[in-house]
Design a protein around this motif. Structure first.
Motif, PDB file in Angstrom:
ATOM      1  N   GLY A   9       0.843  -1.190   0.000  1.00 45.03           N
ATOM      2  CA  GLY A   9       0.000   0.000   0.000  1.00 45.03           C
ATOM      3  C   GLY A   9       0.874   1.234   0.000  1.00 45.03           C
ATOM      4  N   GLU A  10       0.429   2.292   0.660  1.00 48.68           N
ATOM      5  CA  GLU A  10       1.235   3.500   0.803  1.00 48.68           C
ATOM      6  C   GLU A  10       2.378   3.183   1.768  1.00 48.68           C
ATOM      7  N   ILE A  11       3.561   3.713   1.523  1.00 48.00           N
ATOM      8  CA  ILE A  11       4.775   3.268   2.211  1.00 48.00           C
ATOM      9  C   ILE A  11       4.685   3.365   3.740  1.00 48.00           C
ATOM     10  N   GLY A  12       4.241   4.468   4.280  1.00 46.28           N
ATOM     11  CA  GLY A  12       4.144   4.595   5.731  1.00 46.28           C
ATOM     12  C   GLY A  12       3.081   3.690   6.324  1.00 46.28           C
ATOM     13  N   ILE A  13       1.978   3.552   5.622  1.00 45.59           N
ATOM     14  CA  ILE A  13       0.871   2.724   6.112  1.00 45.59           C
ATOM     15  C   ILE A  13       1.230   1.241   6.088  1.00 45.59           C
ATOM     16  N   CYS A  14       1.873   0.773   5.021  1.00 45.50           N
ATOM     17  CA  CYS A  14       2.190  -0.659   4.948  1.00 45.50           C
ATOM     18  C   CYS A  14       3.221  -1.046   6.000  1.00 45.50           C
ATOM     19  N   THR A  15       4.149  -0.154   6.309  1.00 44.66           N
ATOM     20  CA  THR A  15       5.126  -0.437   7.360  1.00 44.66           C
ATOM     21  C   THR A  15       4.431  -0.528   8.710  1.00 44.66           C
ATOM     22  N   LYS A  16       3.558   0.419   8.985  1.00 44.87           N
ATOM     23  CA  LYS A  16       2.808   0.417  10.246  1.00 44.87           C
ATOM     24  C   LYS A  16       1.947  -0.845  10.363  1.00 44.87           C
ATOM     25  N   LYS A  17       1.261  -1.215   9.280  1.00 45.18           N
ATOM     26  CA  LYS A  17       0.412  -2.419   9.293  1.00 45.18           C
ATOM     27  C   LYS A  17       1.233  -3.679   9.558  1.00 45.18           C
ATOM     28  N   ALA A  18       2.413  -3.765   8.968  1.00 44.39           N
ATOM     29  CA  ALA A  18       3.259  -4.955   9.143  1.00 44.39           C
ATOM     30  C   ALA A  18       3.675  -5.096  10.605  1.00 44.39           C
ATOM     31  N   TRP A  19       4.154  -3.993  11.213  1.00 50.55           N
ATOM     32  CA  TRP A  19       4.579  -4.059  12.613  1.00 50.55           C
ATOM     33  C   TRP A  19       3.402  -4.319  13.543  1.00 50.55           C
ATOM     34  N   GLU A  20       2.246  -3.721  13.257  1.00 54.21           N
ATOM     35  CA  GLU A  20       1.064  -3.974  14.091  1.00 54.21           C
ATOM     36  C   GLU A  20       0.664  -5.440  14.044  1.00 54.21           C
ATOM     37  N   LYS A  21       0.806  -6.053  12.878  1.00 55.78           N
ATOM     38  CA  LYS A  21       0.502  -7.491  12.742  1.00 55.78           C
ATOM     39  C   LYS A  21       1.452  -8.320  13.612  1.00 55.78           C
ATOM     40  N   VAL A  22       2.727  -7.993  13.589  1.00 52.00           N
ATOM     41  CA  VAL A  22       3.718  -8.690  14.421  1.00 52.00           C
ATOM     42  C   VAL A  22       3.328  -8.573  15.891  1.00 52.00           C
ATOM     43  N   TRP A  23       3.062  -7.351  16.332  1.00 48.96           N
ATOM     44  CA  TRP A  23       2.747  -7.126  17.748  1.00 48.96           C
ATOM     45  C   TRP A  23       1.448  -7.823  18.161  1.00 48.96           C
ATOM     46  N   ARG A  24       0.458  -7.842  17.254  1.00 45.54           N
ATOM     47  CA  ARG A  24      -0.804  -8.542  17.528  1.00 45.54           C
ATOM     48  C   ARG A  24      -0.571 -10.040  17.690  1.00 45.54           C
ATOM     49  N   GLU A  25       0.201 -10.625  16.760  1.00 40.29           N
ATOM     50  CA  GLU A  25       0.493 -12.061  16.830  1.00 40.29           C
ATOM     51  C   GLU A  25       1.328 -12.393  18.058  1.00 40.29           C
ATOM     52  N   GLN A  26       2.219 -11.508  18.423  1.00 39.85           N
ATOM     53  CA  GLN A  26       3.041 -11.712  19.617  1.00 39.85           C
ATOM     54  C   GLN A  26       2.154 -11.682  20.867  1.00 39.85           C
ATOM     55  N   LYS A  27       1.291 -10.688  20.955  1.00 41.45           N
ATOM     56  CA  LYS A  27       0.422 -10.535  22.115  1.00 41.45           C
ATOM     57  C   LYS A  27      -0.545 -11.716  22.255  1.00 41.45           C
ATOM     58  N   SER A  28      -1.034 -12.224  21.127  1.00 38.56           N
ATOM     59  CA  SER A  28      -1.985 -13.342  21.155  1.00 38.56           C
ATOM     60  C   SER A  28      -1.298 -14.691  21.375  1.00 38.56           C
ATOM     61  N   GLY A  29       0.040 -14.708  21.296  1.00 40.11           N
ATOM     62  CA  GLY A  29       0.777 -15.953  21.481  1.00 40.11           C
ATOM     63  C   GLY A  29       0.964 -16.759  20.202  1.00 40.11           C
ATOM     64  N   ASN A  30       0.582 -16.197  19.054  1.00 43.52           N
ATOM     65  CA  ASN A  30       0.750 -16.905  17.783  1.00 43.52           C
ATOM     66  C   ASN A  30       2.210 -17.003  17.361  1.00 43.52           C
ATOM     67  N   ILE A  31       3.034 -16.059  17.820  1.00 43.81           N
ATOM     68  CA  ILE A  31       4.477 -16.158  17.595  1.00 43.81           C
ATOM     69  C   ILE A  31       5.179 -15.857  18.909  1.00 43.81           C
ATOM     70  N   LYS A  32       6.371 -16.410  19.043  1.00 45.72           N
ATOM     71  CA  LYS A  32       7.231 -16.101  20.185  1.00 45.72           C
ATOM     72  C   LYS A  32       8.515 -15.535  19.590  1.00 45.72           C
ATOM     73  N   ARG A  33       8.674 -14.216  19.757  1.00 51.02           N
ATOM     74  CA  ARG A  33       9.830 -13.549  19.181  1.00 51.02           C
ATOM     75  C   ARG A  33      11.090 -13.867  19.973  1.00 51.02           C
ATOM     76  N   ALA A  34      12.201 -13.967  19.255  1.00 49.20           N
ATOM     77  CA  ALA A  34      13.486 -14.244  19.882  1.00 49.20           C
ATOM     78  C   ALA A  34      14.168 -12.952  20.355  1.00 49.20           C
ATOM     79  N   PHE A  35      13.823 -11.817  19.757  1.00 53.17           N
ATOM     80  CA  PHE A  35      14.465 -10.533  20.062  1.00 53.17           C
ATOM     81  C   PHE A  35      15.988 -10.628  19.938  1.00 53.17           C
ATOM     82  N   THR A  36      16.419 -11.230  18.824  1.00 55.69           N
ATOM     83  CA  THR A  36      17.847 -11.288  18.503  1.00 55.69           C
ATOM     84  C   THR A  36      18.140 -10.291  17.389  1.00 55.69           C
TER      85      THR A  36
END
Length: 149
Positions: A96-123
């Motif tokens: 999509g628009e550059i700023g919006i697609c970046t924001k959407k991607a990170w929000e998806k990561v944080w949502r999946e992390q919060k819901s337990g769908n992914i466990k980030r390594a933070f490496t």
């Protein structure tokens, strides 16, 4: 004699001040003030793409981390895609628009992390954003490669 940088690293956070600093460093890179995509004589370096690396996390996305903006070649993307296929990273792709697609991607990561769908390594996590003028579909794309446990 011209010179170029391979990478630039800052210590920052996702705070308002941190995002302002990130924006400033990107402005310096895109203008050629920091010779990462351009050499010191402002000649564009063919075959390189800017990629952000997030590493050295103090805790999680709410703490400080190192942001390294790197000039990479095509082999970087081949290696990270191999890491995705081995299950070391999860890839996110938004467009999509550059700023919006970046924001959407990170929000998806944080949502999946919060819901337990992914466990980030933070490496080491990576972000590659491709402006719309360089894509076949005319939309900007944001690719995130998130290290998972």
């Amino acid at each position: 004699m011209a010179y170029k940088l391979k990478e630039v690293t800052i210590r920052t956070s996702n705070s308002e001040e941190g995002t302002k600093i990130i924006s400033e460093i990107w402005g310096d890179i895109m203008s050629g003030k920091l010779p990462l995509l351009f050499d010191s004589e402002h000649m564009f370096q063919k075959g390189v793409s800017p990629v952000s690396k997030y590493s050295n996390y103090s805790s999680d996305e709410s703490g400080d981390y190192d942001l390294t903006i790197m000039a990479v070649t095509a082999d970087f993307f081949q290696k990270i895609e191999t890491a995705v296929s081995k299950g070391l990273y999860k890839k996110y792709d938004e467009n999509g628009e550059i700023g919006i697609c970046t924001k959407k991607a990170w929000e998806k990561v944080w949502r999946e992390q919060k819901s337990g769908n992914i466990k980030r390594a933070f490496t080491e996590d990576y972000e590659s954003t491709v402006p719309s003028e360089y894509t076949k579909d005319g939309k900007a794309h944001c690719y995130l490669y998130i290290a998972i446990q």
